[in-house]
Scaffold this motif. Structure first.
Motif, PDB file in Angstrom:
ATOM      1  N   LEU A  71      84.737  14.786  21.170  1.00  0.00           N
ATOM      2  CA  LEU A  71      85.184  14.089  22.373  1.00  0.00           C
ATOM      3  C   LEU A  71      84.976  12.590  22.236  1.00  0.00           C
ATOM      4  N   ASP A  72      85.995  11.826  22.659  1.00  0.00           N
ATOM      5  CA  ASP A  72      85.863  10.371  22.631  1.00  0.00           C
ATOM      6  C   ASP A  72      85.096   9.892  23.861  1.00  0.00           C
ATOM      7  N   SER A  73      85.031   8.585  24.046  1.00  0.00           N
ATOM      8  CA  SER A  73      84.229   8.024  25.138  1.00  0.00           C
ATOM      9  C   SER A  73      84.737   8.414  26.519  1.00  0.00           C
ATOM     10  N   GLU A  74      86.008   8.852  26.579  1.00  0.00           N
ATOM     11  CA  GLU A  74      86.581   9.280  27.857  1.00  0.00           C
ATOM     12  C   GLU A  74      86.667  10.802  27.960  1.00  0.00           C
ATOM     13  N   SER A  75      85.934  11.485  27.085  1.00  0.00           N
ATOM     14  CA  SER A  75      85.869  12.955  27.058  1.00  0.00           C
ATOM     15  C   SER A  75      87.206  13.608  26.720  1.00  0.00           C
ATOM     16  N   SER A  76      88.044  12.899  26.002  1.00  0.00           N
ATOM     17  CA  SER A  76      89.293  13.467  25.504  1.00  0.00           C
ATOM     18  C   SER A  76      89.090  13.913  24.067  1.00  0.00           C
ATOM     19  N   PRO A  77      89.685  15.056  23.685  1.00  0.00           N
ATOM     20  CA  PRO A  77      89.492  15.544  22.311  1.00  0.00           C
ATOM     21  C   PRO A  77      90.155  14.644  21.277  1.00  0.00           C
ATOM     22  N   ASP A  99      81.240  21.598  21.463  1.00  0.00           N
ATOM     23  CA  ASP A  99      81.777  20.237  21.583  1.00  0.00           C
ATOM     24  C   ASP A  99      80.668  19.228  21.306  1.00  0.00           C
ATOM     25  N   ILE A 100      81.098  18.004  20.949  1.00  0.00           N
ATOM     26  CA  ILE A 100      80.136  16.957  20.606  1.00  0.00           C
ATOM     27  C   ILE A 100      80.788  15.593  20.827  1.00  0.00           C
ATOM     28  N   PRO A 101      80.077  14.643  21.429  1.00  0.00           N
ATOM     29  CA  PRO A 101      80.625  13.281  21.574  1.00  0.00           C
ATOM     30  C   PRO A 101      80.825  12.643  20.205  1.00  0.00           C
ATOM     31  N   ILE A 102      81.834  11.823  20.094  1.00  0.00           N
ATOM     32  CA  ILE A 102      82.163  11.259  18.785  1.00  0.00           C
ATOM     33  C   ILE A 102      81.040  10.376  18.244  1.00  0.00           C
ATOM     34  N   ALA A 103      80.298   9.705  19.126  1.00  0.00           N
ATOM     35  CA  ALA A 103      79.180   8.875  18.656  1.00  0.00           C
ATOM     36  C   ALA A 103      78.113   9.742  17.988  1.00  0.00           C
ATOM     37  N   SER A 104      77.830  10.899  18.585  1.00  0.00           N
ATOM     38  CA  SER A 104      76.854  11.830  17.999  1.00  0.00           C
ATOM     39  C   SER A 104      77.394  12.413  16.702  1.00  0.00           C
ATOM     40  N   TRP A 105      78.689  12.706  16.684  1.00  0.00           N
ATOM     41  CA  TRP A 105      79.333  13.236  15.486  1.00  0.00           C
ATOM     42  C   TRP A 105      79.202  12.249  14.320  1.00  0.00           C
ATOM     43  N   GLU A 106      79.516  10.995  14.579  1.00  0.00           N
ATOM     44  CA  GLU A 106      79.474   9.997  13.504  1.00  0.00           C
ATOM     45  C   GLU A 106      78.051   9.784  13.002  1.00  0.00           C
TER      46      GLU A 106
END
Length: 568
Positions: free
Chosen positions: A198-204, A456-463
């Motif tokens: 998920l990006d910062s706006e919770s969009s995949p 699911d996972i926020p992109i910041a956590s993913w990176e």
């Protein structure tokens, strides 16, 4: 105006267009007669076909007004030409494994949609024209899936659904149910993805898993490169696994793992900037030889539920095409086929192998005898002839262990990476949506999050987690290269980026399963042959410590044993 009153130069334009159109159709129809294996037999033919379609596309653009008034050229006819060129590039991608051609295919398919070439197909009262439109959508979806354009795929699925409804209400065809099944296959393929980023706006968002510059740890300076991966056989024969267009989820993941991410302007941007499709590539015979010499990716054969004879034919072709410094990778994602021998028996054909597709021949003979070997099975012994050249084998099956002790009859490099033969009952392993073992080889972080039941996972956590995974792979690489007990066969394959990445991800997978509390026992661990040193590599404390740090970052530490805790 009668034919006599048509100016001569305009008549010549129509005649030339008709000639190019007929010639292009003739060449395109001939593509299906070309052998699917062996590279030299088809390259020249593809070159001629590219040439004619390039001329045809340019010609209709340069003479559009005359063709509109004198020939009656309709927009759906232009769309049909563009669709054929898109197919041509897609099939060339399948034969060369070069992802740039996927982008070429995408640019043509995208232009058809953007310019609405098929918009009036419904009004032509031609059911065959509507079928062409539906096939265009299905082909476009395949290309978008391979390019990881998930958002666009979902848009196309909605459009295809509406087109199928219109097709059914207008013509009441007999094949509407088949098209509905196609729609269902695409949706199931999309739903098979176990993790949403998920990006910062919770969009995949979709992140490509193709090989990039920072994906695999580099070789140390001065490291000798013995072999490079040149030929790949990817086999998908899992019962009931989700598939689309003869591509199972496991095949799809391994296919992308063995390709580099193409560099340069994205095809979406090219289309948006108004680039003419013919400028995306005008390949001729000379171009094909030049391209083959600069191949970025290993050549691949994709085999969906092949018979034994089909599989053996492609294995022989890959073996024949292998250069002196080349290695062949065989990836088998297949349901296991058990043997009929007593446990104390040993042999190349005694314990079964993995299933191949059955054409029903010999079924009754098999039923009458429990002594005969399964004829619809790839046994370890079937691969012995191909070990005359370097072979890297990956088997994802509940019967993978039968491939572990293949003898090295010819002294050539050979490595086997084998999936676990079982999955813990409290770990979700929906084989229909893809195997866990293949998922780890495709994307270790996704595999880790999946067995820890994170969806699911926020992109910041993913990176942040991906950077930690990268450091773990670097540590595994350091251990493998620094350990004197690692079999030399691994070192001979290690110089190739794709094979190095698979080896490092295999060790990562082993470490995760070894530390995870649900995986209690060796039947749940992957295996390899030759054996890798346990203390120095597979169960190295430095790797385990970094893995537990990663688990802490992801807030899943409780699912893993501590280093000083019993692992059994």
């Amino acid at each position: 105006m009668s034919d006599e009153e048509i100016p001569e130069h305009e008549r010549k334009i129509v005649t030339e267009f008709c000639y190019l159109l007929d010639k292009s159709k003739q060449l395109f129809n001939g593509l299906r007669d070309l052998p699917q294996y062996g590279q030299r037999q088809w390259q020249a033919y593809f070159g001629r076909t590219f040439d004619v379609y390039t001329k045809l596309w340019k010609f209709q653009q340069q003479n559009r007004q005359v063709l509109d008034t004198r020939y009656g050229l309709k927009r759906w006819q232009i769309g049909e030409i563009a669709s054929k060129i898109g197919q041509l590039y897609y099939h060339y991608y399948l034969r060369t494994s070069e992802t740039n051609y996927l982008h070429e295919s995408f640019s043509f398919y995208s232009a058809i949609r953007m310019r609405a070439y098929y918009s009036k197909a419904n009004k032509e009262d031609k059911p065959d024209l509507m079928v062409k439109k539906l096939r265009y959508y299905a082909r476009f979806i395949v290309v978008c899936l391979l390019l990881n354009k998930t958002h666009l795929v979902r848009d196309l699925v909605r459009e295809l659904s509406k087109q199928i409804q219109d097709y059914g209400s207008t013509y009441d065809p007999g094949d509407q149910l088949e098209w509905s099944l196609v729609l269902g296959e695409v949706q199931a393929f999309l739903d098979a993805e176990p993790l949403v980023i998920l990006d910062s706006e919770s969009s995949p968002v979709t992140i490509s898993q193709r090989l990039q510059k920072d994906t695999v740890p580099p070789l140390e300076p001065g490291t000798e490169v013995h072999l490079t991966l040149q030929e790949v056989i990817i086999v998908g024969n899992r019962k009931d696994q989700v598939k689309f267009s003869e591509l199972t989820v496991d095949m799809f993941r391994m296919l992308q793992t063995l390709e580099r991410e193409p560099e340069g302007l994205d095809a979406t941007e090219q289309a948006a900037n108004g680039a003419q499709p013919e400028k995306e590539g005008e390949a001729g015979e000379g171009d094909q030889d030049n391209i083959a010499g600069k191949r970025e990716n290993p050549h691949k054969y994709l085999l969906y539920k092949p018979t034994f004879s089909q599989l053996y034919t492609f294995l022989a072709s890959g073996f024949k095409e292998l250069p002196p410094d080349g290695a062949m990778l065989v990836y088998l994602s297949s349901t296991g086929a058990t043997g009929c021998s007593k446990p104390e028996d040993e042999g190349a054909y005694d314990f079964g192998g993995v299933m191949t597709n059955s054409r029903k021949e010999g079924e009754e003979l098999m039923k009458r005898s429990k002594v005969l070997k399964d004829m619809h099975c790839l046994h370890p012994g079937d691969l012995y002839p191909f070990t005359r050249k370097p072979l890297f084998l990956v088997v994802d099956s509940e019967n993978s262990e039968v491939f572990k002790n293949m003898p090295n009859l010819f002294g050539q490099p050979r490595v086997c990476l084998l999936s676990p033969v079982a999955v813990p009952s409290d770990v979700v392993d929906e084989v229909a949506k893809g195997s866990l073992f293949t998922l780890f080889l495709h994307c270790p972080l996704t595999g880790l999050l999946t067995i820890c039941k994170l969806s699911d996972i926020p992109i910041a956590s993913w990176e942040r987690a991906q950077r930690q995974v990268g450091r773990i792979l670097e540590e595994i690489a350091r251990l493998m290269m620094g350990c004197r007990n690692v079999d030399r066969m691994y070192l001979q394959f290690y110089g190739d980026e794709f094979l190095r990445l698979l080896l490092l991800r295999f060790v990562f997978c082993y470490c995760v399963f070894r530390l995870h509390r649900a995986f209690k026992g060796p039947i749940y661990y992957p295996h390899c042959h030759p054996d890798l040193p346990k203390n120095e590599v597979l169960e190295a404390l430095t790797v385990q410590k970094q893995l537990l740090d990663l688990a802490s970052t992801l807030d899943i530490r409780a699912m893993f044993y501590e280093i000083d805790e019993s692992l059994e």
